[in-house]
Design an enzyme around this catalytic site. Structure first.
Site, PDB file in Angstrom:
ATOM      1  N   ARG A   8      -9.698  29.105  57.877  1.00  0.00           N
ATOM      2  CA  ARG A   8     -11.177  29.335  57.886  1.00  0.00           C
ATOM      3  C   ARG A   8     -11.765  28.151  58.222  1.00  0.00           C
ATOM      4  O   ARG A   8     -13.166  28.186  58.267  1.00  0.00           O
ATOM      5  CB  ARG A   8     -11.416  30.117  56.570  1.00  0.00           C
TER       6      ARG A   8
ATOM      7  N   GLU B  56     -10.032  36.598  50.801  1.00  0.00           N
ATOM      8  CA  GLU B  56     -10.439  35.036  51.115  1.00  0.00           C
ATOM      9  C   GLU B  56     -10.477  34.244  49.916  1.00  0.00           C
ATOM     10  O   GLU B  56     -11.050  34.756  48.966  1.00  0.00           O
ATOM     11  CB  GLU B  56     -11.778  35.264  51.997  1.00  0.00           C
TER      12      GLU B  56
HETATM   13  C1  CS2 Z   1     -18.900  32.500  52.094  1.00  0.00           C
HETATM   14  C2  CS2 Z   1     -20.348  31.883  52.382  1.00  0.00           C
HETATM   15  O1  CS2 Z   1     -19.186  33.243  54.429  1.00  0.00           O
HETATM   16  C3  CS2 Z   1     -18.504  33.027  53.534  1.00  0.00           C
HETATM   17  O2  CS2 Z   1     -17.457  33.627  53.466  1.00  0.00           O
HETATM   18  O3  CS2 Z   1     -18.221  31.910  51.026  1.00  0.00           O
HETATM   19  O4  CS2 Z   1     -21.487  32.599  52.117  1.00  0.00           O
HETATM   20  C4  CS2 Z   1     -20.347  30.335  51.704  1.00  0.00           C
HETATM   21  O5  CS2 Z   1     -20.713  30.451  50.348  1.00  0.00           O
HETATM   22  C5  CS2 Z   1     -21.549  29.585  52.248  1.00  0.00           C
HETATM   23  O6  CS2 Z   1     -21.509  29.458  53.796  1.00  0.00           O
HETATM   24  C6  CS2 Z   1     -21.735  28.104  51.480  1.00  0.00           C
HETATM   25  O7  CS2 Z   1     -22.515  27.422  52.266  1.00  0.00           O
HETATM   26 MG    MG Z   2     -16.215  32.492  51.912  1.00  0.00          MG
END
Ligand code: CS2
Ligand code: MG
Length: 403
Positions: free
Chosen positions: A284, A237
């Site tokens: 995403r 990701e």
């Molecule tokens: C992350 C999250 O879920 C993910 O993939 O990248 O922790 C993201 O950093 C937070 O939702 C930011 O608000």
């Molecule tokens: Mg993320």
């Protein structure tokens, strides 16, 4: 069916959430999520000061028209704050439409294309031992797909790792963000060892995901993707910051590790090139940060044409209303891939009563009318807003870095 009120509630049951409540003259009430992590009050003000006056008196049934009125009508297009505000209105109107029809929103989107929504959970640990325990917990609960993150040796703090036995990692409260120090060389040595370790311990019967959180250069990402190939990841990701969509051509030409990008996208224009040039495998974008159900459906429809599947952001900063809305879309669209799922920290359940249910690695939004989430404003008032910022990332020499 005229809109008679639109009010914003900022509450922090476990973490901050911004909720829009829309009321109609018939007494039907809809709710939408307007949470933008670390910028909550900006969206709240956009809704209260600029959008509320435009909503009062409008026909709640005209979802598409309202979306275009708010998007094109403001002249200033896109941007996380505006698109999150529009998303909240859109979600609330879909909730109202479902309640009028007496149907769950997924039925209005064409009905279920599958029996349940495959989700992935977040396993993490400061050490491999702790990570193994965390992975095992998810396997025991029935998860079929798990994201694996661990602290990078040599760095003081690695983002995305839950403290102790906690299931989530929330930003610390305070009037200034925490600052982390980052070193891509240490991470690049470590990440393949991390995934190889998990495969050795748990085999190939579980889908593995990993988040690089926008920190790499294209050629670094290309190398990491190539090194991860033997471990057959579900996805890697956010390898690089995706403002530069063309950079993914370079990454793509070096690796067959599937790529997932887009949790910070707020419009179809952010991923147009990524999708039409088939540079990613999963998009995403989330219902809250990408303009609501109306706009996310368009992104997913474009993705479908190019064989790109969905993999919506679903961290805890997306409120239970957002997760519910995501599940309705996930259940309906033909090109669903996977949904991120982090159960919300307690006491969120006192404020948001949800109808979705988890069984054996899959979520289902439930069959109640609308989105299926009841928002308790009296309970919400017990949890006042707490200022919190996401951390900032710096290199060892102090340079501010992507994260
Ligand atoms: C992350 C999250 O879920 C993910 O993939 O990248 O922790 C993201 O950093 C937070 O939702 C930011 O608000
Ligand atoms: Mg993320």
């Amino acid at each position: 069916m005229k809109i008679t009120d639109a009010r914003v509630v900022v509450t922090a049951p476990g973490r901050n959430f911004v909720t829009l409540v829309i009321e109609t003259e018939d007494g039907v009430v809809g709710v939408g999520d307007a949470t933008l992590n670390g910028r909550e009050l900006a969206v709240a003000s956009t809704l209260t000061d600029h959008i509320r006056p435009l909503l009062i008196g409008r026909d709640a049934r005209r979802i598409e028209d309202t979306w275009n009125y708010l998007y094109k009508g403001s002249y200033w297009r896109r941007g996380a704050i505006a698109m999150t505000a529009i998303a909240a209105v859109d979600m609330a109107l879909w909730d109202i439409k479902g309640k009028i029809a007496g149907l769950p929103v997924y039925e209005l989107l064409g009905g279920a294309s599958r029996d349940g929504v495959l989700v992935y959970g977040h396993a993490s640990g400061h050490t491999f031992d702790v990570l193994d325990g965390s992975v095992q917990k998810y396997l025991d609960t029935g998860y079929k797909a798990i994201r694996v993150q661990a602290s990078v040796p040599g760095l003081d703090h690695t983002y995305g790792i839950a403290a102790g036995s906690a299931a989530t990692y929330e930003p610390a409260s305070g009037s200034l963000p925490e600052e982390d120090v980052w070193d891509s060389a240490l991470y690049l040595d470590f990440a393949p060892r991390l995934v190889s370790h998990v495969r050795e311990q748990f085999g190939y019967g579980v889908h593995l995901l990993h988040d690089a959180h926008h920190r790499l250069t294209p050629i670094e990402a290309a190398r990491l993707g190539a090194q991860l190939e033997p471990y057959r990841m579900w996805w890697l990701e956010d390898p690089t910051p995706a403002e530069d969509q063309g950079a993914f051509r370079l990454i793509r030409s070096h690796t067959a590790t599937p790529l997932a990008v887009g949790e910070i996208f707020n419009s179809i224009w952010d991923c147009q090139q990524l999708i039409t040039e088939r540079l990613i495998d999963y998009v995403r974008a989330s219902v809250t940060h990408a303009g609501g159900i109306t706009h996310l459906r368009r992104i997913f429809a474009l993705a479908e044409l190019y064989g790109v599947r969905t993999g919506s952001h679903g961290a805890t900063d997306l409120s239970p209303i957002s997760l519910a809305a995501a599940l309705h879309i996930d259940l309906a669209v033909p090109n669903f891939g996977i949904q991120e799922y982090m159960p919300h920290p307690s006491p969120a359940e006192e404020v948001f009563r949800t109808g979705y249910r988890f069984h054996d690695g899959y979520l289902h939004p439930g069959d109640g009318p609308g989105l299926g989430v009841e928002f308790d404003e009296v309970a919400a008032a017990r949890f006042p807003y707490v200022p919190r910022y996401l951390p900032v990332n710096r290199l060892v020499d102090g340079t501010v870095h992507d994260w």
